[in-house]
Write an enzyme that holds these catalytic residues in place. Structure first.
Site, mmCIF file in Angstrom:
data_model
loop_
_atom_site.group_PDB
_atom_site.id
_atom_site.type_symbol
_atom_site.label_atom_id
_atom_site.label_comp_id
_atom_site.label_asym_id
_atom_site.label_seq_id
_atom_site.Cartn_x
_atom_site.Cartn_y
_atom_site.Cartn_z
ATOM 1 N N CYS A 42 -2.626 -3.232 -4.169
ATOM 2 C CA CYS A 42 -3.975 -3.695 -4.511
ATOM 3 C C CYS A 42 -5.015 -2.642 -4.121
ATOM 4 C CB CYS A 42 -4.265 -5.041 -3.856
ATOM 5 S SG CYS A 42 -3.798 -5.110 -2.115
ATOM 6 N N CYS A 72 2.175 -4.472 0.665
ATOM 7 C CA CYS A 72 2.520 -3.159 0.090
ATOM 8 C C CYS A 72 1.281 -2.309 -0.197
ATOM 9 C CB CYS A 72 3.306 -3.345 -1.195
ATOM 10 S SG CYS A 72 2.379 -4.231 -2.479
ATOM 11 N N ARG A 114 -21.142 -8.203 9.034
ATOM 12 C CA ARG A 114 -19.766 -7.677 9.045
ATOM 13 C C ARG A 114 -19.775 -6.389 9.852
ATOM 14 N NH1 ARG A 114 -15.254 -6.481 4.356
ATOM 15 N NH2 ARG A 114 -13.818 -7.925 5.336
ATOM 16 N N PRO A 162 -15.025 -10.184 1.967
ATOM 17 C CA PRO A 162 -15.273 -9.107 1.008
ATOM 18 C C PRO A 162 -14.093 -8.140 0.954
ATOM 19 C CG PRO A 162 -17.188 -9.465 2.416
ATOM 20 C CD PRO A 162 -16.076 -10.297 2.987
ATOM 21 N N ASP A 219 23.434 -11.272 -12.901
ATOM 22 C CA ASP A 219 23.419 -9.942 -12.273
ATOM 23 C C ASP A 219 24.824 -9.553 -11.864
ATOM 24 O OD1 ASP A 219 20.955 -8.091 -10.972
ATOM 25 O OD2 ASP A 219 22.973 -7.736 -10.184
ATOM 26 N N TYR A 251 -20.004 3.044 7.192
ATOM 27 C CA TYR A 251 -21.189 2.981 6.329
ATOM 28 C C TYR A 251 -22.476 3.061 7.166
ATOM 29 C CZ TYR A 251 -17.584 1.747 2.994
ATOM 30 O OH TYR A 251 -16.454 1.772 2.223
ATOM 31 N N ALA A 262 -7.949 -11.393 2.313
ATOM 32 C CA ALA A 262 -8.205 -10.639 1.089
ATOM 33 C C ALA A 262 -6.886 -10.624 0.326
ATOM 34 C CB ALA A 262 -8.679 -9.232 1.420
HETATM 35 P P1 ADP Z 1 13.809 -3.706 -11.958
HETATM 36 O O1 ADP Z 1 12.991 -3.084 -10.866
HETATM 37 O O2 ADP Z 1 13.420 -3.249 -13.318
HETATM 38 O O3 ADP Z 1 13.854 -5.193 -11.857
HETATM 39 P P2 ADP Z 1 16.333 -3.203 -10.529
HETATM 40 O O4 ADP Z 1 17.029 -1.889 -10.501
HETATM 41 O O5 ADP Z 1 15.671 -3.677 -9.286
HETATM 42 O O6 ADP Z 1 15.308 -3.157 -11.760
HETATM 43 O O7 ADP Z 1 17.350 -4.315 -10.947
HETATM 44 C C1 ADP Z 1 18.256 -4.152 -12.000
HETATM 45 C C2 ADP Z 1 19.392 -5.143 -11.780
HETATM 46 O O8 ADP Z 1 20.204 -5.165 -12.958
HETATM 47 C C3 ADP Z 1 20.323 -4.761 -10.631
HETATM 48 O O9 ADP Z 1 20.428 -5.853 -9.735
HETATM 49 C C4 ADP Z 1 21.681 -4.524 -11.312
HETATM 50 O O10 ADP Z 1 22.751 -4.982 -10.500
HETATM 51 C C5 ADP Z 1 21.585 -5.341 -12.579
HETATM 52 N N1 ADP Z 1 22.413 -4.902 -13.704
HETATM 53 C C6 ADP Z 1 22.453 -3.672 -14.271
HETATM 54 N N2 ADP Z 1 23.301 -3.655 -15.313
HETATM 55 C C7 ADP Z 1 23.808 -4.915 -15.416
HETATM 56 C C8 ADP Z 1 24.741 -5.550 -16.304
HETATM 57 N N3 ADP Z 1 25.307 -4.896 -17.304
HETATM 58 N N4 ADP Z 1 25.027 -6.873 -16.108
HETATM 59 C C9 ADP Z 1 24.439 -7.571 -15.110
HETATM 60 N N5 ADP Z 1 23.564 -7.021 -14.253
HETATM 61 C C10 ADP Z 1 23.236 -5.715 -14.396
HETATM 62 FE FE1 SF4 Z 2 -0.260 -8.107 -0.962
HETATM 63 FE FE2 SF4 Z 2 0.846 -6.031 -2.204
HETATM 64 FE FE3 SF4 Z 2 -0.373 -7.977 -3.603
HETATM 65 FE FE4 SF4 Z 2 -1.820 -6.317 -2.153
HETATM 66 S S1 SF4 Z 2 -0.555 -5.797 -3.925
HETATM 67 S S2 SF4 Z 2 -2.034 -8.529 -2.248
HETATM 68 S S3 SF4 Z 2 -0.515 -5.974 -0.410
HETATM 69 S S4 SF4 Z 2 1.468 -8.164 -2.382
#
Ligand code: ADP
Ligand code: SF4
Length: 692
Positions: A352, A349, A226, A27, A419, A178, A322
């Protein structure tokens, strides 16, 4: 399948029913109620389809005297509720799994804000009275003999309704503060009648609940107990190792199944930042030696080796999950078919959990489809193949870009993911190097591993794209996932970001990510309120810098109350020697003096620091997007049909938002969405009328 894992697929009897394997979705709060029975059924059915042998509801109220409003809680009060739950049972049974229901009376924890019934308790002791969000002004009443018999009868009546809905396992829930738990714990239970005093008396209520449930349904349904054992295990007992040992011995063979857990949400469902996989073992390890009945327990298990070890060492009979099943409903089937490398592992994290606190159906960082199985018809493993020959260019390989690339590639699109950094992962590259956040690397690892297996995907790192290069590539679809930048914005007493502190020695997390070393002492000023400000303060203190952490909020990392992390954030900051100042604005920084002021009284305080790090407002890094949409003729000539933004580049948020945004974009590539989502409604086969 790896033969080592064969034991996980043994059939295991539970009273009169048999579980098809040892994977047991225990649960858990899902934020799904009688208001959204179809969303709930599809969510649970997906776990069964993915191979979980038992799939359970979350807490289901047996009576209006157990009313958790405004938090989302399920109920089983009347025939309409039976029909709503029957949808879940059918969805679970369709895939051969057993359906379990956690019948629940919240006692003093249920403030009955909607039903307005005086809360029930053994001795009038309130629950969690200092916990924001659970605070209430109504103290519980002391139950008399009739009240006790009423609750036992309501449990039996609810069990009969559960059986009619189709459940195979019916719970008595004596955990987490509870009502039945309150009878077990001496601080709550100060009664002098047959239900209070000795441990033998305190277990009486739980035993009678089990007996009444068995009398009601035990011929064809299993009866599970439980129970939270953390507090009981800390209490000495005259004749046993602890009160936990005594309680389990006294109740030993009464239930058909023991479901054992911790007492508070932060320790029971702890974030990976603070507790490792299998962290419950030290509390629950004795139960299997004290009963002949099967035992299920949890511990954020995602590794089949850890699971197998729990079974082989005689700790558990069932692997309770869960979060593991939210992040990957198909975890059991992937192990069964030797595809454990493809498990989308939970990162711990607790987003959820935050969904439940927010009062909405569950959301998951790793699994964008969780909660969207019915209303968006998203299946976590099935993707329709696109007839389109369009190529997709994804710029930016953070969480949003990785997810968009993967989901598009699974539909058959030719995908280029580029990237500028030498490593894929975006913000996670820096953040997962911070204390406790290493497990979050799974967000990148799962997606990169999958992308690397696919031959319709080209991955480029150290490849910064500008407008000309995007035009030159000429992919028909272009999506910008270029993230966001932290700003040096300050914050006003109206709780609005204002201005910027553009002074020497003022930094943001982006500077740390690029390798800048700060000179101590450091002021970390946090009005982002999630994990990053707190975790950076902890990291800087670990580097032997003197750190002051200041925030306008009432607690450090204030939003982490939503993810069960806040108590541990404060503990870690204290241990690291970080001075925490709350309810504080940063007004200015001149030379080495930062001027703080109380947000309510404006009373100033000065701190001497050589660096200020602001963790506050982020703004989208969307220059490339803006340049492309400002040149429609050039993009048309290049053959580009669509240009979109996703993730932080669209609206800065947590990783869960970026993953969802990337997923949603990619799903909509093949078909134009005609509607946002299907809207669920309550079941109303019977007309409104009196409550039981
Ligand atoms: P999100 O959480 O939205 O995925 P992040 O900040 O984690 O965003 O990731 C954005 C990524 O975009 C970074 O890894 C950054 O290096 C990359 N990035 C930003 N501008 C450019 C660009 N002009 N060309 C290639 N990569 C880029
Ligand atoms: Fe796991 Fe985060 Fe997904 Fe919850 S939200 S199931 S903690 S990955």
């Amino acid at each position: 399948m790896n033969s080592r894992y064969q034991v996980l697929f043994d059939k295991v009897p539970i009273g009169p029913v048999v579980a098809p394997n040892r994977f047991y979705q225990v649960p858990h709060a899902s934020g799904m109620t009688e208001a959204n029975p179809r969303i709930r059924a599809a969510f649970r059915g997906m776990k069964a389809e993915g191979g979980w042998g038992v799939v359970s509801t979350g807490a289901v109220s047996i009576h209006p005297s157990s009313d958790d409003s405004p938090l989302p809680y399920a109920r089983l009060w009347d025939d309409n509720d039976i029909h709503a739950h029957a949808l879940s049972c059918d969805a679970i049974h369709e895939h051969g799994a057993l359906a379990a229901i956690e019948l629940w009376h919240g006692g003093a924890s249920a403030m009955n804000r909607s039903s307005r019934i005086a809360p029930y308790s053994p001795s009038g002791i309130p629950w969690a009275a200092t916990h924001v969000g659970f605070m209430g002004q109504l103290r519980p009443k002391i139950m008399d003999a009739k009240d006790i018999q009423d609750v036992i009868r309501w449990q039996a009546e609810a069990a009969i309704r559960a059986k009619r809905a189709g459940f195979d396992i019916v719970y008595v829930y004596a955990g987490m503060g509870y009502l039945p738990y309150e009878f077990l714990i001496s601080e709550y239970n100060r009664r002098s009648d047959a239900y209070g005093g000795s441990v033998a008396n305190r277990v009486r209520f739980v035993r009678e609940l089990i007996e009444s449930t068995r009398d009601a349904v035990g011929d064809s349904c299993a009866v599970a107990l439980r129970i939270s054992l953390e507090e009981l295990r800390a209490k000495p007992s005259d004749h046993f190792e602890s009160e936990a040992h005594e309680v389990v011995t006294l109740l030993s063979d009464y239930p058909d199944l023991w479901d054992v857990k911790m007492d508070s949400s932060p320790t029971d469902c702890s974030a990976s930042r603070f507790r490792e996989e299998g962290s419950h073992e030290r509390i629950i390890d004795f139960v299997k030696q004290t009963t002949t009945k099967p035992v299920v327990g949890v511990g954020r298990f995602t590794s089949p080796d850890t699971m197998t070890s729990q079974i082989n060492r005689g700790i558990l009979d069932f692997i309770g999950g869960a979060r593991a099943g939210i992040a990957d409903p198909f975890l059991p089937n992937k192990i069964k078919s030797g595809r454990q490398d493809e498990i989308r592992e939970c990162i711990g994290c607790n987003i959820c959990i935050s969904s439940w606190h927010d009062g909405v159906p569950v959301r998951c960082t790793q699994n964008a489809t969780a909660g969207e199985e019915w209303r968006k018809n998203w299946h976590p493993e099935h993707f329709s193949k696109t007839p389109s020959k369009d190529r997709l260019l994804v710029v930016g390989a953070g969480p949003a870009g990785l997810e968009a690339a993967l989901i598009a590639a699974k539909q058959g699109f030719e995908v280029t993911l580029s990237d500028q950094s030498e490593h894929m992962g975006g913000r996670l590259n820096f953040e997962t190097s911070l204390p406790g956040l290493n497990t979050w690397r799974r967000v990148t690892d799962y997606r990169l591993y999958a992308l690397k297996q696919m031959n319709n995907v080209a991955l480029f790192t150290a490849s910064k794209l500008d407008m000309d290069e995007v035009l030159e590539l000429g992919h028909e679809r272009v999506v910008l996932a270029t993230g966001a930048k932290w700003t040096k914005s300050l914050y006003s007493s109206l709780e609005i970001p204002v201005g910027e502190l553009n002074q020497p020695n003022v930094y943001t997390p982006d500077d740390l990510a690029m390798g800048t070393k700060l000179k101590g002492p450091v002021l970390v000023y946090d009005f982002d309120n999630y994990y990053l400000g707190g975790v950076i303060a902890e990291e800087l203190a670990k580097q032997n810098l003197s750190v002051v952490y200041a925030t306008p909020a009432g607690h450090a990392s204030a939003w982490t109350i939503m993810t069960n992390e806040q108590p541990f954030v404060h503990q870690n900051l204290e241990t690291a020697g970080v001075r925490v100042i709350t309810q504080t604005l940063l007004n200015s920084y001149q030379g080495t003096i930062a001027e703080l002021a109380n947000i309510f009284t404006a009373k100033p305080e000065h701190v001497n620091v050589n660096s200020v790090l602001i963790v506050g407002l982020r703004s989208p890094q969307d220059d490339l997007y803006q340049a492309l949409v400002a040149n429609p003729e050039a993009t048309l000539t290049a053959g580009i049909k669509s240009i979109d933004r996703i993730g932080d580049c669209l609206a800065p948020g947590a990783i869960v938002h970026a993953i969802y945004s990337g997923h949603d974009y990619a799903r909509n590539l093949s078909s134009k969405p005609s509607e946002l989502f299907l809207r669920d409604i309550p079941i109303a086969l019977h007309p409104p009328g009196p409550v039981i």
